[in-house]
Design a protein around this motif. Structure first.
Motif: not given
Length: 102
Positions: A51-77
């Motif tokens: 959900k928006p606001g969750d802090r995530v780590t990608t498989s490439g090691g990028i850490r960010g906060t979710i801004l929005s979620i689409k069907d198959d993509a996520i926008q991170l800050r």
């Protein structure tokens, strides 16, 4: 006759030679396939609960906060410059922070 000879005589010879392969397949299933299926199910559940606001780590090691979620993509800050980037949903490796403790 000894009990081992009686058992060997009771089983067909084809079954006796095939039995070790069945045991090996059963061991592989229990030790490798089943745990992998459980991890896959847990990862799918984690992706479903993002959900928006969750802090995530990608498989490439990028850490960010979710801004929005689409069907198959996520926008991170992404800090420190608050860069916005879009990643594929399947690239999310883990959620680094869960809901705050109550």
């Amino acid at each position: 006759m000894t009990p081992n000879l009686l058992l060997a005589a009771a089983l067909p010879p084809g079954l006796v030679t095939f039995l070790p392969f069945v045991v090996i397949i059963a061991v592989f299933y229990l030790l490798l396939i089943r745990p992998q299926q459980a991890r896959q199910k847990q990862w799918q559940q984690m992706l479903h609960n993002l959900k928006p606001g969750d802090r995530v780590t990608t498989s490439g090691g990028i850490r960010g906060t979710i801004l929005s979620i689409k069907d198959d993509a996520i926008q991170l800050r992404v800090p420190p410059d608050n860069i916005k980037m879009e990643v594929v949903k399947s690239a999310i490796a883990s959620v680094t922070t869960d809901e705050p403790a109550k």
